[in-house]
Structure formats: structure tokens, C-alpha cells
Design an enzyme around this catalytic site. Sequence first.
Site, short mmCIF file in Angstrom:
data_model
loop_
_atom_site.label_atom_id
_atom_site.label_comp_id
_atom_site.label_asym_id
_atom_site.label_seq_id
_atom_site.Cartn_x
_atom_site.Cartn_y
_atom_site.Cartn_z
N CYS A 1 -5.69 -3.39 1.68
CA CYS A 1 -5.51 -3.52 3.13
C CYS A 1 -6.80 -3.73 3.90
CB CYS A 1 -4.74 -2.31 3.66
SG CYS A 1 -3.98 -2.62 5.28
N PRO B 1 20.76 3.78 29.43
CA PRO B 1 20.91 3.73 30.88
C PRO B 1 20.54 2.32 31.36
CG PRO B 1 19.67 5.68 30.22
CD PRO B 1 19.75 4.79 29.02
N LEU B 2 21.52 1.56 31.76
CA LEU B 2 21.33 0.14 32.13
C LEU B 2 21.32 0.01 33.64
CD1 LEU B 2 21.10 -2.79 31.12
CD2 LEU B 2 23.61 -2.90 31.13
N SER B 3 20.14 -0.27 34.21
CA SER B 3 19.99 -0.29 35.66
C SER B 3 20.22 -1.65 36.29
CB SER B 3 18.57 0.17 36.03
OG SER B 3 17.62 -0.80 35.63
N GLY B 4 20.27 -2.69 35.46
CA GLY B 4 20.38 -4.04 36.00
C GLY B 4 19.03 -4.68 36.29
N GLY B 5 17.94 -4.01 35.89
CA GLY B 5 16.60 -4.56 36.03
C GLY B 5 16.11 -5.19 34.73
N GLU C 1 0.83 -1.20 0.00
CA GLU C 1 0.00 0.00 0.00
C GLU C 1 0.87 1.26 0.00
OE1 GLU C 1 -3.95 1.58 2.43
OE2 GLU C 1 -2.64 0.09 3.36
N LYS D 1 -9.29 3.05 -2.92
CA LYS D 1 -9.66 2.29 -1.73
C LYS D 1 -11.09 2.62 -1.32
CE LYS D 1 -7.61 0.94 2.72
NZ LYS D 1 -6.44 1.15 3.62
N ASP E 1 13.65 -4.38 32.64
CA ASP E 1 13.29 -3.52 31.51
C ASP E 1 14.51 -3.05 30.72
OD1 ASP E 1 10.62 -3.75 32.15
OD2 ASP E 1 10.61 -1.97 33.39
N SER E 2 15.47 -2.43 31.39
CA SER E 2 16.64 -1.93 30.66
C SER E 2 17.48 -3.10 30.12
CB SER E 2 17.50 -1.03 31.55
OG SER E 2 17.96 -1.73 32.68
#
Length: 706
Positions: free
Chosen positions: A175, A355-359, A45, A114, A361-362
Site C-alpha cells: 500500500c 427524514p426527507l425535508s424536500g431539500g 492488505e 511493511k 441534502d435529504s
Amino acid sequence: MGRKVTLATCSLNQWALDFEGNLQRILESIRIAKEKGARYRLGPELEICGYGCSDHYFESDTILHSFQVLTKLLESPVTSDIICDVGMPVMHKNVRYNCRVIFLNKKILLIRPKMVMANAGNYRELRWFTPWNKSREIEEHFLPRTIQEITGQDTVPFGDAVLATKDTCLGSEICEELWAPNSPHIDMGLDGVEIFTNGSGSHHELRKAHLRVDLVRSTTTKNGGIYLLSNLRGCDSDRLYFDGCSMISINGDIVVQGSQFSLENVEVLTATLDLEDVRSYRAHTSSRCISASRVPPFHRVHVDFSLSSFDDVYTPTSEPIQWKYHTPAEEISLGPACWLWDYLRRSKQGGFLLPLSGGVDSSAVACIVYSMCRLVCQAVDAGNKEVLRDVRQLVGDDMYVPKMPQELCRRLLTTCYMATENSSKETRERAKTLSEQIGSYHMTPNIDTAVRAVIGIFTMVTGKVPQFRVHGGSGPENLALQNVQARIRMVIAYLFAQLSLWSRGLPGGLLVLGSANVDESLRGYLTKYDCSSADINPIGGISKTDLRGFIQYCIDNFQLTALASILSAPPTAELEPLTDGQVSQTDEDDMGMTYDELSVYGKLRKVVKTGPYSMFCKLLLMWKEISPRQVAEKVKHFFRMYSINRHKMTTLTPAYHAECYSPDDNRFDLRPFLYNAAWTWQFRCIDEQVSCLEDCKKGALCEEVD
């Protein structure tokens, strides 16, 4: 016998307003289709201008340049002796339409507008286009003079018509028309159309692919016939990722499957199919034949061209296949990774800063970038010269050839653990170990000095020293001290994104990646303008539950053992003081609800479209293990928090759209951002229903006692 046809459909990675690049990819797809023996080629499309032009459709330039590209296509020898079906906007009688332009050997056969607009969720087609409402009617469209000079045509048919070649009949859908309850293919099939085509712009959502496949399969199961679907691929220009999955089906069977996620800019699929299989399939169903005998006819545009060869007895036909679906974890690994690659190569930045927090998500974002590097290395190994060219441009080295994902990741991803006195040794070590395993360039700045400096400004002006709650401070003090840390992390992230490559003697800057998941955004569990504020966010439309599944997938498939401890640790923001060196703050305690509950709230709010009272009624049946009063309190708490924090969505980082309940700003989720958070009328209805249920329960208990 002249009954076998070879048809081509394709997935193209088009980019809004990239007329030069889009033209080259269209020509390449036609060239490949012809090499594979196809005599008809279908594209996605609005492929000429790119689907995501948005309000650029209002500009006459967009239509002008689209016709200029069409001119190049008509003139090109590549397009000779093959019916080409391309998508572009067309202005007809001062009305803008989303169209298919079908041409053969420098002659435009039909412009088909369309008829059913996509106008919900992520789509706003009625803002830019008008649906063609004249079923089975055509008009004469006057061509621009530049096109007239090439085609020798002053006017061409415009409207709801089908193409009749020497050997078959083709009809177009666009579509959304496939998804409509009264799809055009129903009546077209009854009127003898044997080949249906659909140029599509369908975006990726987790667990959505089967819907598209089932629709195509059921279309040819009920009606018989051949169905070609062509879909866009890649990040057109915005939050959406178009996920390919082009396909060809006949009589309820899928015979060709395109890839859902790929770094290939052009993918062409062909199938050779027997028209007699369609005819015999249809003719044996008497109910279909009765309906077909009564259907009003479509206008047929006659085409002096055959899709089949005269002598094709020994030509093999394509056999049915079993569609291969990705798991949600695989989709997260592949979809956002491809989206990031498109965003990075088109922005021409030097890489990403996370920013890597160790959790969870990051770490999930880091793993998605690592997956991107894996895909790039695989593409280069497979000989993809375009990907290699883009990599070399990004790293500024014309001789560079990526060999290992970790080595490429070190060049493209900088991770940054921004420590404070409230950060634990465990999260610091988790971030460090994960960065080593994926290969990122890792830094660990301590930001306590900056935090104290900002608080010191406040103290100097007011004479007050705010304290955390555990040190005797009030709620506002506690929240303000957390937010200062969070917002300073955003400032530090952008500082390092702009200067870290310079400090290493390398050119360019970095795109900052966000890592707020869809549930946190829905609840508003983030600080406005903290490190959730970034350039782009690959997980902003993904739930915490799905992210945990993705982390486990990375452990199993990428051998990232550092993720095991990250997965087992309770989610925490680490913005409050530690207790005996250990984290005492957890996300779910702070939010007053679990991530699993948030996913339920999100689907009921957005997909099922419930208000507070309707949500309460539905959850009574879903959460039978708790009392009506507890359900009521949970619902009211969610809506209070949702209302109070809705304003944060106006500044939410542009995120990969992956979930049907994404609260991604107010483009996708058109709800206000300033609420009466008391919800007095709605909550009173809930309370009255709770009282009624409790009275009924008491009455039932009394009867049992009696």
C-alpha cells in the site's frame, strides 16, 4: 520459450474480524485465479483479519485467529500449485508487523513486513504496527507450532527480500510504499525484479482514482516491469469505503482494470504478459542500466517453481487498455450506495428511515438509497446469489426476487416529512413527489403538538413564553425555538425507525439516515442532536456543490423529474415562521457565507493546512474581485463560526468519507473542540496586513493624482 506468465490480482470485500467470511472469500479468489490459468495470486492488505481492526490489533486473539486462518489456507487443496500472497498481522520478536505471507504448496516462502506506514488522515498504522527498518535484511522467524506441523518448517525468512522463481523475480510492496518518494520498487527494479506486487487498503475519495492509476502507470513507465495492485473493496467496518480499482500494468500501460464500485464480494483479474517485453524495455535505456549495475542486491529466496509454461508461443498476451474513470457525480451515485448496502446487510436491520425535508441534502440521500436499490436489482439480474440471499434476509422473505428499484426501495426505505407550521407547501409536495418516484414508503406526520408541548414545559416552569424574532423575540429566543423543532425531529425519526415496520406488521427496525453535508458540518450549521444525529450519514463527507451536481445526474440518468424543483429552490431549514406563506429563511443568509465559499475554506483549512492569517493571504490572490478588508471579514467570520461550533463534531453522525477536508469528528480531523474564538493574535495580524495594503493603495492613488 517459457517467458509468458499469467498473474492474478483481486478485490475482496473483507470485514474486520470476520475470519470465517474472510477465509471463504480468499479461497474463492484463489480458486478463480487458478481456473483462469494464473500461477501467482495477490490479495489485498490485511485481508485475513480485515484492515479496519483498529485497536483489536493490540489483542493477541487477532494474530492467533489470523494464523488459524493461514493454517486453513495452507491445508486447502485450493492453494496447491499456485503462489499465494496474503496479508495479515505477524508478531516477530515481540514486535507487531503488517505483513505479506507468501506460500506455495504448504511451504511459507517469505514473510515480508511493511516498511512505510500510512499514518495521516484516516490512517493510524504507527499506533498498531512498527515499520521494518532493516533494508535488504532478513531474519529467521519462528513459526507457531500449528503452522510447523503443516509446513515442516521451524523458521522462515522474515524481512526485506524478493522471490526468485525459475523464470523471473518478484518483489512485494504494501500500500503506502507505492506512494512514498523512495518506494521499494525503485531499487528492486534496478536489481532485476520484474514483477512488483502491492496488496493495498486504499479508501475512496472523490476524484482520487486517477492518483492511484497514475502512480502505478508511472512506476512501470520509469522502471519497466509488471505491477499488480490488489485493493480491498467495501465497508470494512467504519466510515471508509475501499473502492477496489485493482489493476495490472506493464511498461507504463494498464492492461487490466478492476471495477471501482461493485456489490461483488470477490473480483479476480488476470493478465498474461511476456517477460521478454520487460527485459527489452529495460535494456534499451542506458541510464537505467548504469544505475542497475551499481545497486546493492536484495536477498533472493529461491523458489523451485515456474510462473510460465515451457511451450507458450501461441499464448496471446493482454493488450493495453484505456482506463475508464467515473465522474464525481457517478462516484457519489455508486460509492455511498455500495457503502450503505454493506452497512445494511451486515447490521441485519430491516432498512432505512430518512427524514426527507424536500431539500437538496435529504433528497440526495434518498437518491443514493435509490441508486443502491438499482445496483441490487442489477446484481440479482446478473445472477449474484449472495446479493439475492442478503436481500431475502433483509425483507424476511425466502422467495422474494427484486425486479424493479422502486419496488425494492419501498421495502427498504421509509421517508418521513416532519411538518410544522413553519413548513411550506412547496417542500412538502417536493418530498411527496420524490418519494413517489423512487418508491419509498412515505409518511407525513405533523409535529406541532410535540413542539408546543416542549415549549409549554418551559413556560410552565418559568412563566415566560419565547417568541421568534419576527414576532419581537430576542436572538436566544429565536434560536431556541428553531432548535426545539430540529431536536424533536430527531426523536420522532428514531421513534418511527423503531416502530414503523412493527406498525405495518413487519419484523425488524430501521437505520436512521442523516443528511448533513460536509460544508454544514465544517461551519457547524446544524443543531446538536437534531435530525443530523442519525445512525449513519452517506453525504457527511460531500460538499453542497458536488451534491447539486449529483442531483442533476439523477435527473438526467434516473429520470427523477421531481428533483428539478428541488435543485432550483434555495436551501432552507424552514425553522422560522413563513412570510405570507413563503419561506423567508435561507441557509446561506443564516450562515453568513455561501456553500462555494465553505468548500474553499475547508480545503485551505484541512488540505493546505492554513491558519487564519495564511488563509487570508491565499484568499487575497484567489478573490481579487473584492477588497482585502472584505476578504479579512470573511475569513474572520468563518473562523469565529468554526470555533464556536467545533464542539458539535464530537457528536457528528458517522459519515461516508468522501472529501479530503471532511471534519468528521476528531478521528480524522485531530483539532480541538474548545477554542478561544476571538483569535486575538491571528486576527490582529490580518488587520495589520489589511491596513498596510490599504495604505499602499492610497499611496499609489496619490501618486497618480500628482
